[in-house]
Design a protein around this motif. Structure first.
Motif, short mmCIF file in Angstrom:
data_model
loop_
_atom_site.label_atom_id
_atom_site.label_comp_id
_atom_site.label_asym_id
_atom_site.label_seq_id
_atom_site.Cartn_x
_atom_site.Cartn_y
_atom_site.Cartn_z
N ASP A 1 0.84 -1.21 0.00
CA ASP A 1 0.00 0.00 0.00
C ASP A 1 0.87 1.26 0.00
OD1 ASP A 1 -2.55 1.29 0.13
OD2 ASP A 1 -2.10 1.81 2.19
N TRP A 2 2.00 1.23 0.69
CA TRP A 2 2.91 2.39 0.71
C TRP A 2 3.39 2.72 -0.70
CZ3 TRP A 2 6.55 0.70 5.33
CH2 TRP A 2 5.80 0.74 6.52
N THR B 1 -2.10 7.32 1.40
CA THR B 1 -3.19 6.85 2.26
C THR B 1 -2.68 6.29 3.58
OG1 THR B 1 -3.11 4.64 1.24
CG2 THR B 1 -4.59 6.26 0.25
N SER B 2 -1.39 6.42 3.83
CA SER B 2 -0.80 5.81 5.02
C SER B 2 -0.30 6.81 6.05
CB SER B 2 0.37 4.88 4.62
OG SER B 2 -0.06 3.92 3.68
N MET B 3 -0.01 8.02 5.64
CA MET B 3 0.55 9.03 6.55
C MET B 3 -0.21 10.35 6.40
SD MET B 3 4.68 8.39 6.50
CE MET B 3 4.87 8.86 4.79
N PRO B 4 -0.07 11.24 7.37
CA PRO B 4 -0.71 12.57 7.26
C PRO B 4 -0.26 13.31 6.00
CG PRO B 4 0.07 12.18 9.49
CD PRO B 4 0.62 11.06 8.66
N ARG C 1 1.21 0.08 10.99
CA ARG C 1 0.21 0.92 10.33
C ARG C 1 -0.20 2.10 11.22
NH1 ARG C 1 -2.53 -1.03 5.84
NH2 ARG C 1 -2.02 -3.16 5.20
N GLN C 2 -0.42 1.81 12.50
CA GLN C 2 -0.83 2.87 13.43
C GLN C 2 0.26 3.93 13.58
OE1 GLN C 2 -3.76 3.26 14.75
NE2 GLN C 2 -3.21 5.05 16.01
N ALA D 1 2.47 4.78 11.32
CA ALA D 1 2.54 5.58 10.09
C ALA D 1 1.43 6.63 10.05
CB ALA D 1 2.46 4.67 8.88
N THR D 2 0.23 6.25 10.47
CA THR D 2 -0.89 7.21 10.41
C THR D 2 -0.72 8.37 11.38
OG1 THR D 2 -2.14 5.87 12.00
CG2 THR D 2 -2.51 5.43 9.65
N THR D 3 0.12 8.22 12.39
CA THR D 3 0.33 9.30 13.38
C THR D 3 1.69 9.98 13.23
OG1 THR D 3 1.18 7.67 14.99
CG2 THR D 3 -1.19 8.17 15.04
N HIS E 1 3.29 12.69 12.34
CA HIS E 1 3.15 14.11 12.01
C HIS E 1 4.51 14.83 12.02
CE1 HIS E 1 -1.26 14.09 12.09
NE2 HIS E 1 -1.15 13.28 13.14
#
Length: 276
Positions: A38-39, A46-49, A97-98, A100-102, A104
């Motif tokens: 997905d990266w 769709t994976s990071m801010p 995954r968690q 990567a999504t945070t 910032h």
């Protein structure tokens, strides 16, 4: 196939740059391609801010695709110690995954990607790509062969089932036809037996009827003769007349009932009544 080659190259780089994590992933049978695909396909969009993705794209447009490998290695390296404590592949992948999504703090991520990862020339990436490309091609070819075999097997099984169904239907029709023929033959036999029995009964009945009629006629004639002989001695002319009538009646019977006369025995009985 190109994305699979990139995943294989990333796996080689993880083994080189993060050997402990690579060994832990292997022990847990955790495939990094589950999250890294997905990266690479979305370039981390769709994976990071969004602000972090913008910095990654700046590096991608400036230095080329190796920035994608650096960013992936940086995400894993930033939480390596935490990932080593997981005993479940699913929990480990969810933690990545968690994280990567945070992410910032884009400055810290890019610092790790270019300083923490160390040297990562494009030639090294190309070498790993070439090494794994043949492996991926062989795997894809084998998978296609297996799919073709499975498709051929399914086709053959379907054809065999259709052939078996057709054969069974033909056999059923043949058996059904044989049963009908057997039933018709049996009915024909029964009809023949009944016809013979009916003919025999009719023949026997007609024969009994004719025998009874002959016996009755003989008795009547004997009675007539007897009565005639008695009345002949006492009546004379009357006897002769009666005898003549009886003889005429007999002739009428022999001639096929051409002359209609009352029955002889009826006349004899009437004469007897008169005498009495």
């Amino acid at each position: 196939m190109g994305c699979q080659v990139e995943m294989k190259a990333l796996d080689e780089l993880i083994g080189q740059k993060l050997p402990r994590l690579a060994a832990h992933l292997t022990a847990l049978e955790a495939d990094v391609s589950i999250l890294a695909t997905d990266w690479y396909l979305t370039l981390f969009a769709t994976s990071m801010p969004a602000e972090t993705v913008a910095r990654v794209w700046d590096g991608l447009f400036n230095e080329g695709p190796k920035v994608l490998f650096r960013t992936a290695l940086a995400l894993l390296q930033a939480q390596e110690e935490q990932l080593l404590r997981f005993d479940s592949a699913g929990e480990l992948l969810m933690a990545v995954r968690q994280h990567a999504t945070t992410m910032h703090d884009r400055d810290r991520l890019m610092h790790t990607a270019f300083e923490g990862v160390g040297s990562l020339p494009m030639a090294t990436i190309e070498r790993y790509r070439d090494q794994r490309a043949a492996e991926v091609e062989a795997a894809v070819r084998d998978r296609r062969v297996m799919c073709n075999r499975q498709g051929l097997k399914n086709t053959l099984e379907t054809s065999q089932k259709q052939h078996n169904n057709s054969s069974m239907e033909a056999v059923d029709e043949q058996l059904e036809g044989m049963n009908i023929n057997e039933q018709l033959n049996e009915l024909g036999k029964q009809a023949g037996v009944l016809s013979k029995q009916a003919a025999s009964n009719i023949k026997k009945g007609f024969g009994s009827f004719m025998a009874g009629a002959k016996e009755l006629s003989a008795k009547a004639q004997a009675e007539i003769n007897k009565r005639t002989s008695k009345t002949g001695s006492s009546g004379g002319a009357a006897g002769e007349e009666h005898q003549h009538a009886a003889t005429a009646e007999g002739h009428g019977r022999v001639a096929g009932k051409q002359v209609q006369h009352p029955p002889p025995y009826a006349q004899a009985m009437a004469e007897e009544d008169e005498l009495m």
